[in-house]
Design a protein around this motif. Structure first.
Motif, PDB file in Angstrom:
ATOM      1  N   LYS A 136       0.833  -1.191   0.000  1.00  0.00           N
ATOM      2  CA  LYS A 136       0.000   0.000   0.000  1.00  0.00           C
ATOM      3  C   LYS A 136       0.873   1.248   0.000  1.00  0.00           C
ATOM      4  CE  LYS A 136      -4.131   1.518   2.407  1.00  0.00           C
ATOM      5  NZ  LYS A 136      -4.889   1.391   3.643  1.00  0.00           N
ATOM      6  N   ARG A 139       2.311   1.789  -3.443  1.00  0.00           N
ATOM      7  CA  ARG A 139       1.372   2.237  -4.473  1.00  0.00           C
ATOM      8  C   ARG A 139       0.963   3.697  -4.274  1.00  0.00           C
ATOM      9  NH1 ARG A 139      -2.296  -1.587  -4.171  1.00  0.00           N
ATOM     10  NH2 ARG A 139      -3.744  -0.274  -3.037  1.00  0.00           N
ATOM     11  N   VAL A 140       0.551   4.021  -3.036  1.00  0.00           N
ATOM     12  CA  VAL A 140       0.079   5.393  -2.801  1.00  0.00           C
ATOM     13  C   VAL A 140       1.211   6.395  -2.997  1.00  0.00           C
ATOM     14  CG1 VAL A 140      -0.922   6.942  -1.101  1.00  0.00           C
ATOM     15  CG2 VAL A 140      -1.727   4.618  -1.273  1.00  0.00           C
ATOM     16  N   VAL A 143       1.904   7.074  -6.642  1.00  0.00           N
ATOM     17  CA  VAL A 143       0.941   8.018  -7.225  1.00  0.00           C
ATOM     18  C   VAL A 143       1.334   9.453  -6.885  1.00  0.00           C
ATOM     19  CG1 VAL A 143      -1.424   8.853  -7.055  1.00  0.00           C
ATOM     20  CG2 VAL A 143      -0.991   6.434  -7.335  1.00  0.00           C
TER      21      VAL A 143
ATOM     22  N   LEU B 145      -7.281  14.815  -5.973  1.00  0.00           N
ATOM     23  CA  LEU B 145      -6.400  13.647  -5.958  1.00  0.00           C
ATOM     24  C   LEU B 145      -5.645  13.558  -4.632  1.00  0.00           C
ATOM     25  CD1 LEU B 145      -5.283  11.319  -7.786  1.00  0.00           C
ATOM     26  CD2 LEU B 145      -3.284  12.732  -8.031  1.00  0.00           C
ATOM     27  N   VAL B 149      -5.332  10.555  -1.920  1.00  0.00           N
ATOM     28  CA  VAL B 149      -4.075  10.027  -1.375  1.00  0.00           C
ATOM     29  C   VAL B 149      -4.102  10.050   0.145  1.00  0.00           C
ATOM     30  CG1 VAL B 149      -1.608  10.503  -1.151  1.00  0.00           C
ATOM     31  CG2 VAL B 149      -2.681  10.613  -3.379  1.00  0.00           C
ATOM     32  N   ARG B 152      -6.323   7.525   1.777  1.00  0.00           N
ATOM     33  CA  ARG B 152      -5.703   6.195   1.738  1.00  0.00           C
ATOM     34  C   ARG B 152      -4.758   6.000   2.914  1.00  0.00           C
ATOM     35  NH1 ARG B 152      -7.784   2.608   0.322  1.00  0.00           N
ATOM     36  NH2 ARG B 152      -8.435   2.033  -1.742  1.00  0.00           N
ATOM     37  N   LEU B 212      -4.088   8.876 -12.687  1.00  0.00           N
ATOM     38  CA  LEU B 212      -3.498   8.267 -11.490  1.00  0.00           C
ATOM     39  C   LEU B 212      -4.524   7.645 -10.555  1.00  0.00           C
ATOM     40  CD1 LEU B 212      -0.715  10.846 -10.667  1.00  0.00           C
ATOM     41  CD2 LEU B 212      -0.448   8.567 -11.572  1.00  0.00           C
ATOM     42  N   PHE B 215      -5.160   3.775  -9.931  1.00  0.00           N
ATOM     43  CA  PHE B 215      -4.166   3.015  -9.160  1.00  0.00           C
ATOM     44  C   PHE B 215      -4.391   3.148  -7.668  1.00  0.00           C
ATOM     45  CE2 PHE B 215      -2.064   3.960 -13.179  1.00  0.00           C
ATOM     46  CZ  PHE B 215      -1.764   2.668 -13.567  1.00  0.00           C
ATOM     47  N   LEU B 216      -4.942   4.300  -7.271  1.00  0.00           N
ATOM     48  CA  LEU B 216      -5.209   4.496  -5.852  1.00  0.00           C
ATOM     49  C   LEU B 216      -6.388   3.660  -5.394  1.00  0.00           C
ATOM     50  CD1 LEU B 216      -5.026   8.260  -5.003  1.00  0.00           C
ATOM     51  CD2 LEU B 216      -3.653   6.425  -4.115  1.00  0.00           C
ATOM     52  N   LYS B 218      -7.537   0.696  -6.307  1.00  0.00           N
ATOM     53  CA  LYS B 218      -7.350  -0.740  -6.077  1.00  0.00           C
ATOM     54  C   LYS B 218      -6.981  -1.012  -4.628  1.00  0.00           C
ATOM     55  CE  LYS B 218      -5.086  -1.464 -10.295  1.00  0.00           C
ATOM     56  NZ  LYS B 218      -3.774  -1.841 -10.767  1.00  0.00           N
ATOM     57  N   ASN B 219      -7.495  -2.108  -4.104  1.00  0.00           N
ATOM     58  CA  ASN B 219      -7.150  -2.393  -2.718  1.00  0.00           C
ATOM     59  C   ASN B 219      -6.374  -3.691  -2.596  1.00  0.00           C
ATOM     60  OD1 ASN B 219      -7.029  -1.475  -0.203  1.00  0.00           O
ATOM     61  ND2 ASN B 219      -9.243  -1.287   0.067  1.00  0.00           N
TER      62      ASN B 219
END
Lengths: 220, 219
Positions: A136, A139-140, A143, B145, B149, B152, B212, B215-216, B218-219
């Motif tokens: 995780k 990936r984050v 981005v 965005l 982020v 997340r 972008l 891609f964020l 997806k888990n």
């Protein structure tokens, strides 16, 4: 042995940069005087920083498309070393500005934009450390890394051109190519750029190998 | 046609949620009002330049809170539900449109509060309101965005400020430059160029966010 040639080249060129950059004759100009030698130390830092941030961004893209953690390590370590070169560039610039502009920090737009760019990459590391899960986190932060690198372009290449600046090459100030009529500086400048870039890549490579080993022992 | 209906549906859902849970919206309004009131208590009638700078800073803080709130209210379960209904791009466009609406409204509110408390140094009211709507929606788009982020990472406002403020500086610089014309009859060279830059920056951010965001998600 053949993989080491560029490291040897790096050491030789760095020695040449240090010796020739400090001892070779330079064009004597008002105000600038001997500080023009900073060209060989200050400007290559920015080239190296941009190259390393570029590598970091490309590896982040590769991570997002492949999902291999190795790419994430490349991205982090190049951002890390790029940050180091950015800080060095800021410091060498400040020392130079102290003797030519009269103060290490004069709110010049170039200095401000650099500070902002460095803040963006510091934020990248804060973001990374707020995760505990490896995938995780990778990936984050990939981005954000791509987003930050894309936003770096308006910052470094558009905003400084909008306003006046004391910096050579901006606001009607001559860049080094106008001072350098007899190509004396170029003889040192181009090798210096290559030398500092190779040094940056070398440091990054060592750090990547270290992290790869850590990852391997973590996963096994 | 189908995607447009989906986007409209998503925006409608966000607006409806806002209407049903009014306390968050009133909270935002109160946040704006108390920020401006603090400015008023400290400065009363500031000079033009200070007025302008403070206005954009206030709007920056309001947009951090507004956008963070909208992403934080989406729980993991609800995200899974959206995942089955639409593509991530559609979801992001819906969120961005909603943020544009919200921030356009909030920027007008902020402008009225500034006029009320800090006096009116503007000579071109309409021009400034236009810039204000443009600036507010740009901030809303740009934070979308970053809010995704930050959500997340599980922590919102503080992380969003760290991630967002450096990135917003080019935007804010352009906006303060452009809005300077509303205060006095000055000749501002390259004004149209700055509008183009602002517009292209917005388009750039939207494109980047749409690329972008999947891609964020997806888990």
């Amino acid at each position: 042995m053949k993989t080491y040639w560029w490291k040897a080249l790096c050491v030789v060129l760095l020695l040449y940069t240090l010796i020739a950059g400090l001892l070779m004759p330079v064009p004597a100009k008002d105000i600038l005087n001997e500080t023009i030698r900073n060209l060989h130390f200050h400007v290559p830092m920015w080239f190296t920083m941009i190259i390393l941030f570029g590598i970091s961004c490309v590896s982040s893209i590769q991570y997002l498309s492949s999902g291999r953690l190795q790419k994430d390590i490349v991205a982090v370590q190049s951002a890390n070393v790029g940050l180091l070169f950015g800080i060095l560039g800021l410091i060498t610039g400040a020392i130079w500005a102290n003797y030519t502009w009269g103060a290490p920090w004069s709110d010049d737009i170039k200095q401000l934009c650099t500070a902002i760019a460095l803040l963006m990459y510091f934020a990248y590391f804060v973001l990374r450390n707020s995760f505990t899960d490896l995938d995780k986190r990778a990936r984050v932060s990939a981005v954000y890394n791509i987003f930050a690198f894309a936003m770096l372009f308006p910052l470094l290449f558009i905003i400084p051109r909008m306003t006046d600046s004391l910096h050579p090459g901006n606001g009607g100030n001559p860049a080094f190519s106008q001072y350098d009529l007899d190509n004396e500086l170029r003889k040192v400048f181009y090798p210096a750029v290559i030398a500092w870039m190779l040094l940056g890549l070398w440091i990054t490579e060592i750090r990547i190998r270290m992290r790869m080993l850590e990852l391997k022992s973590l996963l096994s | 046609m189908h995607t447009i209906r989906q986007i409209v549906g998503l925006v409608k859902k966000d607006l409806m949620l806002e209407w049903r849970q009014k306390y968050t919206f009133y909270g935002l309004l109160l946040y704006a009002a108390s920020t401006v009131f603090v400015m008023y208590m400290l400065l009363h009638q500031p000079a033009d330049k200070v007025w302008n700078a403070l206005f954009w800073i206030t709007l920056l803080f309001i947009s951090v809170n507004a956008v963070a709130k909208s992403f934080l209210q989406e729980t993991a379960g609800r995200m899974l539900f959206y995942h089955q209904l639409c593509s991530p791009e559609v979801f992001m466009i819906g969120k961005m449109l909603y943020h544009v609406l919200l921030m356009a409204f909030m920027s007008v509110v902020c402008w009225l509060l500034y006029l009320w408390f800090l006096g009116n140094p503007l000579i071109k009211l309409g021009y400034f309101v236009g810039i204000c709507l443009l600036g507010g929606s740009s901030l809303g788009i740009a934070f979308s965005l970053l809010a995704a982020v930050a959500s997340r990472a599980g922590q919102s406002a503080a992380l969003m400020a760290i991630l967002g403020f450096p990135i917003m500086i080019p935007l804010l610089l352009l906006l303060t430059r452009v809005s300077q014309v509303a205060f006095q009859e000055v000749y501002q060279p390259g004004l149209t160029k700055m509008f183009w830059m602002l517009g292209s920056l917005d388009v750039f951010i939207v494109a980047l966010s749409l690329i972008l965001y999947p891609f964020l998600w997806k888990n």
